[in-house]
Enzyme design. Structure first.
Site, PDB file in Angstrom:
ATOM      1  N   ALA A  13     -15.137  45.873  51.118  1.00  0.00           N
ATOM      2  CA  ALA A  13     -13.707  46.190  51.222  1.00  0.00           C
ATOM      3  C   ALA A  13     -12.806  45.184  50.544  1.00  0.00           C
ATOM      4  O   ALA A  13     -11.663  45.490  50.222  1.00  0.00           O
ATOM      5  CB  ALA A  13     -13.316  46.301  52.691  1.00  0.00           C
ATOM      6  N   ARG A  46     -18.079  40.694  54.117  1.00  0.00           N
ATOM      7  CA  ARG A  46     -18.628  39.505  54.786  1.00  0.00           C
ATOM      8  C   ARG A  46     -17.566  38.609  55.406  1.00  0.00           C
ATOM      9  O   ARG A  46     -17.760  38.065  56.486  1.00  0.00           O
ATOM     10  CB  ARG A  46     -19.457  38.695  53.794  1.00  0.00           C
ATOM     11  CG  ARG A  46     -20.851  39.222  53.671  1.00  0.00           C
ATOM     12  CD  ARG A  46     -21.597  38.498  52.616  1.00  0.00           C
ATOM     13  NE  ARG A  46     -20.814  38.466  51.376  1.00  0.00           N
ATOM     14  CZ  ARG A  46     -21.280  38.092  50.207  1.00  0.00           C
ATOM     15  NH1 ARG A  46     -22.518  37.705  50.097  1.00  0.00           N
ATOM     16  NH2 ARG A  46     -20.520  38.106  49.131  1.00  0.00           N
ATOM     17  N   LYS A 185     -11.765  62.872  36.217  1.00  0.00           N
ATOM     18  CA  LYS A 185     -10.527  62.834  35.427  1.00  0.00           C
ATOM     19  C   LYS A 185     -10.098  64.251  35.063  1.00  0.00           C
ATOM     20  O   LYS A 185     -10.923  65.103  34.756  1.00  0.00           O
ATOM     21  CB  LYS A 185     -10.727  61.993  34.165  1.00  0.00           C
ATOM     22  CG  LYS A 185     -11.024  60.534  34.521  1.00  0.00           C
ATOM     23  CD  LYS A 185     -10.658  59.599  33.415  1.00  0.00           C
ATOM     24  CE  LYS A 185     -11.065  58.185  33.793  1.00  0.00           C
ATOM     25  NZ  LYS A 185      -9.964  57.257  33.911  1.00  0.00           N
ATOM     26  N   HIS A 243     -20.377  57.399  31.457  1.00  0.00           N
ATOM     27  CA  HIS A 243     -19.118  58.129  31.251  1.00  0.00           C
ATOM     28  C   HIS A 243     -19.171  59.052  30.022  1.00  0.00           C
ATOM     29  O   HIS A 243     -18.884  60.240  30.107  1.00  0.00           O
ATOM     30  CB  HIS A 243     -17.943  57.166  31.096  1.00  0.00           C
ATOM     31  CG  HIS A 243     -17.774  56.227  32.262  1.00  0.00           C
ATOM     32  ND1 HIS A 243     -18.136  56.564  33.535  1.00  0.00           N
ATOM     33  CD2 HIS A 243     -17.270  54.972  32.343  1.00  0.00           C
ATOM     34  CE1 HIS A 243     -17.870  55.561  34.347  1.00  0.00           C
ATOM     35  NE2 HIS A 243     -17.345  54.582  33.653  1.00  0.00           N
ATOM     36  N   TYR A 386      -4.857  68.988  21.743  1.00  0.00           N
ATOM     37  CA  TYR A 386      -4.190  69.502  20.553  1.00  0.00           C
ATOM     38  C   TYR A 386      -5.194  69.936  19.507  1.00  0.00           C
ATOM     39  O   TYR A 386      -6.329  69.491  19.480  1.00  0.00           O
ATOM     40  CB  TYR A 386      -3.154  68.527  19.991  1.00  0.00           C
ATOM     41  CG  TYR A 386      -3.613  67.140  19.661  1.00  0.00           C
ATOM     42  CD1 TYR A 386      -3.624  66.140  20.624  1.00  0.00           C
ATOM     43  CD2 TYR A 386      -3.997  66.814  18.365  1.00  0.00           C
ATOM     44  CE1 TYR A 386      -4.027  64.855  20.309  1.00  0.00           C
ATOM     45  CE2 TYR A 386      -4.393  65.519  18.042  1.00  0.00           C
ATOM     46  CZ  TYR A 386      -4.412  64.541  19.024  1.00  0.00           C
ATOM     47  OH  TYR A 386      -4.808  63.273  18.705  1.00  0.00           O
ATOM     48  N   LEU A 387      -4.720  70.871  18.705  1.00  0.00           N
ATOM     49  CA  LEU A 387      -5.588  71.471  17.699  1.00  0.00           C
ATOM     50  C   LEU A 387      -4.915  71.310  16.347  1.00  0.00           C
ATOM     51  O   LEU A 387      -3.755  71.702  16.167  1.00  0.00           O
ATOM     52  CB  LEU A 387      -5.766  72.965  18.026  1.00  0.00           C
ATOM     53  CG  LEU A 387      -6.579  73.793  17.043  1.00  0.00           C
ATOM     54  CD1 LEU A 387      -8.030  73.335  17.004  1.00  0.00           C
ATOM     55  CD2 LEU A 387      -6.528  75.278  17.449  1.00  0.00           C
TER      56      LEU A 387
HETATM   57  C1  BG6 Z   1     -15.859  51.367  34.572  1.00  0.00           C
HETATM   58  C2  BG6 Z   1     -16.396  50.256  33.718  1.00  0.00           C
HETATM   59  O1  BG6 Z   1     -16.887  52.233  34.949  1.00  0.00           O
HETATM   60  O2  BG6 Z   1     -14.868  52.072  33.855  1.00  0.00           O
HETATM   61  C3  BG6 Z   1     -15.290  49.357  33.237  1.00  0.00           C
HETATM   62  O3  BG6 Z   1     -17.356  49.504  34.458  1.00  0.00           O
HETATM   63  C4  BG6 Z   1     -14.176  50.156  32.593  1.00  0.00           C
HETATM   64  O4  BG6 Z   1     -15.789  48.377  32.342  1.00  0.00           O
HETATM   65  C5  BG6 Z   1     -13.756  51.316  33.475  1.00  0.00           C
HETATM   66  O5  BG6 Z   1     -13.084  49.280  32.369  1.00  0.00           O
HETATM   67  C6  BG6 Z   1     -12.786  52.218  32.756  1.00  0.00           C
HETATM   68  O6  BG6 Z   1     -12.264  53.153  33.649  1.00  0.00           O
HETATM   69  P1  BG6 Z   1     -10.822  53.770  33.416  1.00  0.00           P
HETATM   70  O7  BG6 Z   1     -10.736  54.862  34.426  1.00  0.00           O
HETATM   71  O8  BG6 Z   1      -9.837  52.677  33.626  1.00  0.00           O
HETATM   72  O9  BG6 Z   1     -10.809  54.265  32.015  1.00  0.00           O
END
Ligand code: BG6
Length: 491
Positions: A13, A46, A185, A243, A386-387
């Site tokens: 936390a 902790r 997102k 990602h 956008y295209l």
């Molecule tokens: C995280 C990475 O998963 O995503 C980071 O560990 C990075 O290094 C972050 O900065 C980016 O996330 P966002 O949502 O800010 O684009």
């Protein structure tokens, strides 16, 4: 059937992620009445702290949606009153026993459900799950216990498999919610809508019309303060393997049978398993070096005291990936991810093929690339789709121009876009697994990157140095040029 209650325990936390993302997301959900009527939030870490101290820490990062500031502080007070703290070690059951006792007290008379958010370093994942699952699990039949886990899920296929096996000693797969916040997102969610509910794109979505796809991530800040973590992982593991690859899977998968989580994840696994293992010659790595601009100096990656001076960990990488299936055969999927670059941006760029026998070739100027259509999904900042199309410049002559058909979210929708963590937390509470990573997806993702990561590390491949705040190593251009491609973000 009695009333339900949900307790959310944020383990770790006092960490950065909890403070910056998780508590604010929980508050945003509360603010907009998305949380169940009966809920309790616990912070677990902790350090010794009172409930009040935790509330003070949390309150510093809470914000309200712009359009509803009126009752903001009242809502914050109400929210904070439902936040509590329990201190304890991560690898001992004592603290978790005490947590269990407090949770049980608060759940009295209601049907309990428990969500644990593990916002902790990976080396203590298993300890925590072991302690928490033994002491804080519910009697069967009374409700659910779920664990949200954050990456890194291992460093390669082997360690990831080991982690999965260890977690499964204590948890069922359906209790594990592996988070990849990019899936929460707005624009990434919209990718499937764009693909599957617009007839105009459907027939174009293949090698027949698409020349290449680019997945671009850049940040305009370095690893400041996170060097210790980052040096162990590097940009390929930090951004690409998760990602960007997740976005690629959603982009390239076949149409799922339905929108049900298992149907979508089945398709994602299939496309990931059709991908070629990445080769060293299809990767460029870079690392930022110090740079002075406008009288201000920016540090090199290796200036971080927690990073070894001779570190070869990439803070930038570009890669060309391929999907060996009927739809995508031969289409390069180019990825580029970097820290300490000139801008912060994440986008998907789809470059279409040239118009065969284009009647207007001579009217576009010398640069034929100008004449190809490009679809851009800007994930952040300033969400947009956008295209690029070709049109005639008005007038008596015949000259062509490239223009954008724009959908800018800030113009189209007068509302703030929720943070990815809001959607994902809500989904986890509702048992919606669509946006979480299944273990076979994770295995398939590691299979693509593990061999090249191993080779890069065994050979200690020297990264190309690029100045902090620049556009990254030129090697990325050569890589794209090998496939006759130009990065769309550099115009
Ligand atoms: C995280 C990475 O998963 O995503 C980071 O560990 C990075 O290094 C972050 O900065 C980016 O996330 P966002 O949502 O800010 O684009």
């Amino acid at each position: 059937q009695g009333e339900h209650t949900v307790s959310i325990t944020v383990v770790g936390a006092s960490g950065d992620l909890a403070k910056k993302k998780i508590f604010p997301a929980l508050f945003a959900l509360f603010y907009e009445d998305w949380l169940p009527e009966h809920f309790t939030i616990f912070g677990y870490a902790r350090s010794k702290m009172s409930d009040e101290e935790l509330r003070n820490i949390i309150s510093m990062t809470l914000t309200c949606r712009i359009d509803q500031r009126a009752n903001c502080s009242e809502k914050m007070d109400k929210f904070l009153k439902r936040c509590f703290y329990q201190s304890g070690q991560y690898n001992s059951e004592e603290g978790f026993h005490e947590l269990d006792r407090k949770l049980t007290e608060k759940e009295a008379g209601k049907l309990p459900n428990r969500l644990f958010y593990l916002s902790i370093p990976p080396n203590i994942f298993v300890d925590v799950v072991r302690s928490a699952s033994r002491t804080a699990s519910l009697p069967s039949g009374s409700g659910w216990t779920r664990f949200i886990v954050e990456k890194p899920f291992g460093r390669d296929s082997e360690s990831s498999g080991e982690l999965t096996r260890s977690l499964k000693m204590y948890l069922e797969e359906e209790q594990i919610f592996r988070i990849d916040h990019y899936l929460g997102k707005e624009l990434v969610e919209n990718l499937s809508v764009l693909r599957f509910s617009n007839l105009v794109f459907q027939p174009l979505w293949s090698r027949d019309y698409i020349r290449n796809v680019q997945l671009i991530f850049s940040e305009d800040f370095g690893t400041e303060g996170r060097g210790g973590y980052f040096d162990n992982y590097g940009i390929i593991r930090d951004i690409m393997q998760n990602h960007l690859l997740q976005i690629l899977a959603l982009f390239a998968m076949e149409t799922p049978v339905s929108l049900a989580a298992e149907d979508i994840r089945n398709e994602k696994v299939k496309v990931l398993r059709s991908m070629r293992k990445l080769k060293l010659e299809d990767v460029v790595v870079g690392q930022y070096k110090g740079h002075t601009r406008g009288g201000k100096s920016f540090p090199a990656y290796v200036d971080d005291p927690t990073v070894p001076n001779d570190s070869v960990t990439p803070t930038f990488a570009a890669a060309a990936l391929f999907i060996d299936n009927a739809r995508w055969d031969g289409v390069p999927f180019l990825m580029k991810a970097g820290k300490a670059l000139h801008t912060r941006r994440a986008e998907i760029r789809v470059q279409f093929r040239r118009v065969p026998g284009n009647l207007y070739r001579g009217n576009v100027g010398t640069d034929l690339d100008m004449a190809t259509n490009e679809l851009v999904l800007r994930v952040q900042p300033d969400e947009a789709i956008y295209l690029k199309i070709n049109n005639k410049v008005p007038g008596l002559g015949m000259r062509l121009d490239s223009s954008n058909l724009n959908l800018f979210y800030s113009e189209r929708y007068q509302r703030e876009i929720p943070d990815a963590y809001e959607r994902l937390l809500l989904d986890a509470m509702e048992g919606e697994r669509r946006l979480f990573i299944r273990s076979d997806e994770l295995d398939a993702a590691w299979a693509i990157f593990t061999p090249v990561l191993r080779e890069l590390e065994e050979k200690r491949v020297a990264p190309e140095l690029y100045p902090y705040g620049s556009r990254g190593p030129v090697g990325a251009h050569y890589l794209a040029a090998n496939y006759n491609v130009r990065w769309g973000d550099i115009s």
